[in-house]
Each structure stands twice: as structure tokens, then as C-alpha cells.
Design a protein around this motif. Sequence first.
Motif, PDB file in Angstrom:
ATOM      1  N   PHE A   1       0.815  -1.206   0.000  1.00 10.76           N
ATOM      2  CA  PHE A   1       0.000   0.000   0.000  1.00 10.76           C
ATOM      3  C   PHE A   1       0.852   1.260   0.000  1.00 10.76           C
ATOM      4  N   TRP A   2       0.204   2.371  -0.358  1.00  8.63           N
ATOM      5  CA  TRP A   2       0.818   3.692  -0.193  1.00  8.63           C
ATOM      6  C   TRP A   2       0.367   4.243   1.142  1.00  8.63           C
ATOM      7  N   ARG A   3       1.275   4.919   1.824  1.00  8.89           N
ATOM      8  CA  ARG A   3       0.979   5.467   3.142  1.00  8.89           C
ATOM      9  C   ARG A   3       0.815   6.980   3.036  1.00  8.89           C
ATOM     10  N   ILE A   4      -0.289   7.485   3.565  1.00 10.25           N
ATOM     11  CA  ILE A   4      -0.539   8.913   3.626  1.00 10.25           C
ATOM     12  C   ILE A   4      -0.600   9.278   5.100  1.00 10.25           C
ATOM     13  N   VAL A   5       0.128  10.328   5.492  1.00  5.78           N
ATOM     14  CA  VAL A   5       0.303  10.663   6.899  1.00  5.78           C
ATOM     15  C   VAL A   5      -0.161  12.082   7.193  1.00  5.78           C
TER      16      VAL A   5
ATOM     17  N   PHE B   1       2.154  14.984  12.910  1.00  5.81           N
ATOM     18  CA  PHE B   1       1.930  15.578  14.216  1.00  5.81           C
ATOM     19  C   PHE B   1       3.067  16.541  14.507  1.00  5.81           C
ATOM     20  N   PRO B   2       2.897  17.683  15.049  1.00  5.87           N
ATOM     21  CA  PRO B   2       1.682  18.402  15.425  1.00  5.87           C
ATOM     22  C   PRO B   2       1.189  19.368  14.358  1.00  5.87           C
ATOM     23  N   ASP B   3       1.857  19.445  13.207  1.00  9.52           N
ATOM     24  CA  ASP B   3       1.507  20.419  12.164  1.00  9.52           C
ATOM     25  C   ASP B   3       0.104  20.217  11.595  1.00  9.52           C
ATOM     26  N   GLY B   4      -0.300  18.969  11.436  1.00  9.26           N
ATOM     27  CA  GLY B   4      -1.569  18.673  10.793  1.00  9.26           C
ATOM     28  C   GLY B   4      -1.450  18.657   9.284  1.00  9.26           C
ATOM     29  N   LYS B   5      -0.223  18.734   8.771  1.00  7.50           N
ATOM     30  CA  LYS B   5       0.033  18.726   7.340  1.00  7.50           C
ATOM     31  C   LYS B   5      -0.078  17.288   6.828  1.00  7.50           C
ATOM     32  N   VAL B   6      -0.694  17.121   5.671  1.00 10.37           N
ATOM     33  CA  VAL B   6      -0.873  15.789   5.087  1.00 10.37           C
ATOM     34  C   VAL B   6       0.183  15.588   4.010  1.00 10.37           C
ATOM     35  N   GLN B   7       0.902  14.459   4.082  1.00  6.38           N
ATOM     36  CA  GLN B   7       1.965  14.182   3.113  1.00  6.38           C
ATOM     37  C   GLN B   7       2.073  12.692   2.855  1.00  6.38           C
TER      38      GLN B   7
ATOM     39  N   GLN C   1       6.318   9.829   4.479  1.00  6.27           N
ATOM     40  CA  GLN C   1       7.253  10.217   5.532  1.00  6.27           C
ATOM     41  C   GLN C   1       6.539  10.859   6.714  1.00  6.27           C
ATOM     42  N   GLY C   2       7.102  10.632   7.899  1.00  3.07           N
ATOM     43  CA  GLY C   2       6.628  11.333   9.082  1.00  3.07           C
ATOM     44  C   GLY C   2       5.918  10.433  10.065  1.00  3.07           C
ATOM     45  N   MET C   3       5.759  10.994  11.265  1.00  2.00           N
ATOM     46  CA  MET C   3       5.055  10.291  12.327  1.00  2.00           C
ATOM     47  C   MET C   3       3.726  10.992  12.556  1.00  2.00           C
ATOM     48  N   GLY C   4       2.698  10.210  12.764  1.00  2.00           N
ATOM     49  CA  GLY C   4       1.378  10.761  13.000  1.00  2.00           C
ATOM     50  C   GLY C   4       0.317   9.776  12.566  1.00  2.00           C
ATOM     51  N   ARG C   5      -0.872  10.286  12.375  1.00  2.00           N
ATOM     52  CA  ARG C   5      -1.993   9.440  11.964  1.00  2.00           C
ATOM     53  C   ARG C   5      -1.814   9.038  10.507  1.00  2.00           C
ATOM     54  N   SER C   6      -1.955   7.745  10.209  1.00  2.74           N
ATOM     55  CA  SER C   6      -1.700   7.226   8.866  1.00  2.74           C
ATOM     56  C   SER C   6      -2.946   6.573   8.273  1.00  2.74           C
ATOM     57  N   ALA C   7      -2.988   6.588   6.951  1.00  3.42           N
ATOM     58  CA  ALA C   7      -4.001   5.858   6.199  1.00  3.42           C
ATOM     59  C   ALA C   7      -3.284   5.170   5.047  1.00  3.42           C
TER      60      ALA C   7
END
Length: 89
Positions: free
Chosen positions: A20-24, A27-33, A36-42
Motif C-alpha cells: 500500500f501507499w501510506r498517507i500521513v 503531528f503536530p503540524d496537521g500537514k498531510v503528506q 514520511q513522518g510520524m502521526g496518523r496514517s491511512a
Amino acid sequence: MKPNYRRCISCRKVGSKDEFWRIVRVFPDGKVQLDQGMGRSAYICPETSCLQAAQKKNRLGRSLHASVPEALYQSLSQRLARSNTQNQI
């Protein structure tokens, strides 16, 4: 060690993490990318039907609890087009 399984937010298919592709939502910016990065993922399948359904029904936005910019969908569709041309060669 057990493999990591994830579920596509669009078609609900279960598979290993690398399918799968990971979209994140970072945290704490709330920026979706992407990737890369740590935070909530889909996670989403690298398929046209899944990407179109996710965009049409705002599944990424609901899953990440954030607004997803149009540029992210465009970069995902470009990545999909590149992977399709590489698979045909």
C-alpha cells in the motif's frame, strides 16, 4: 517476527504494509503528506479505482481527520501513472 498487515481505506483489502501507499497527517503540524513522518496514517492500494473512490468520497480526509489538498491526489495519480508505465515495460 509477524508481518505488519494494513487495510486499504477504499476497497478494504487487507495485505502486507509494503503493498500500500501510506498517507500521513504529521503531528503536530496537521500537514498531510506521502510516506514520511510520524502521526496518523491511512493506507491505500496503488490502483486507479481505489484512488478515485477515495477522492470522490473523501475517505482520506475522514480517515486522517484533516482536509487533504488536491495536490496530494494529483501526486498520487502521477505516481500511479509512473508505476503503470514501468509495469508495462
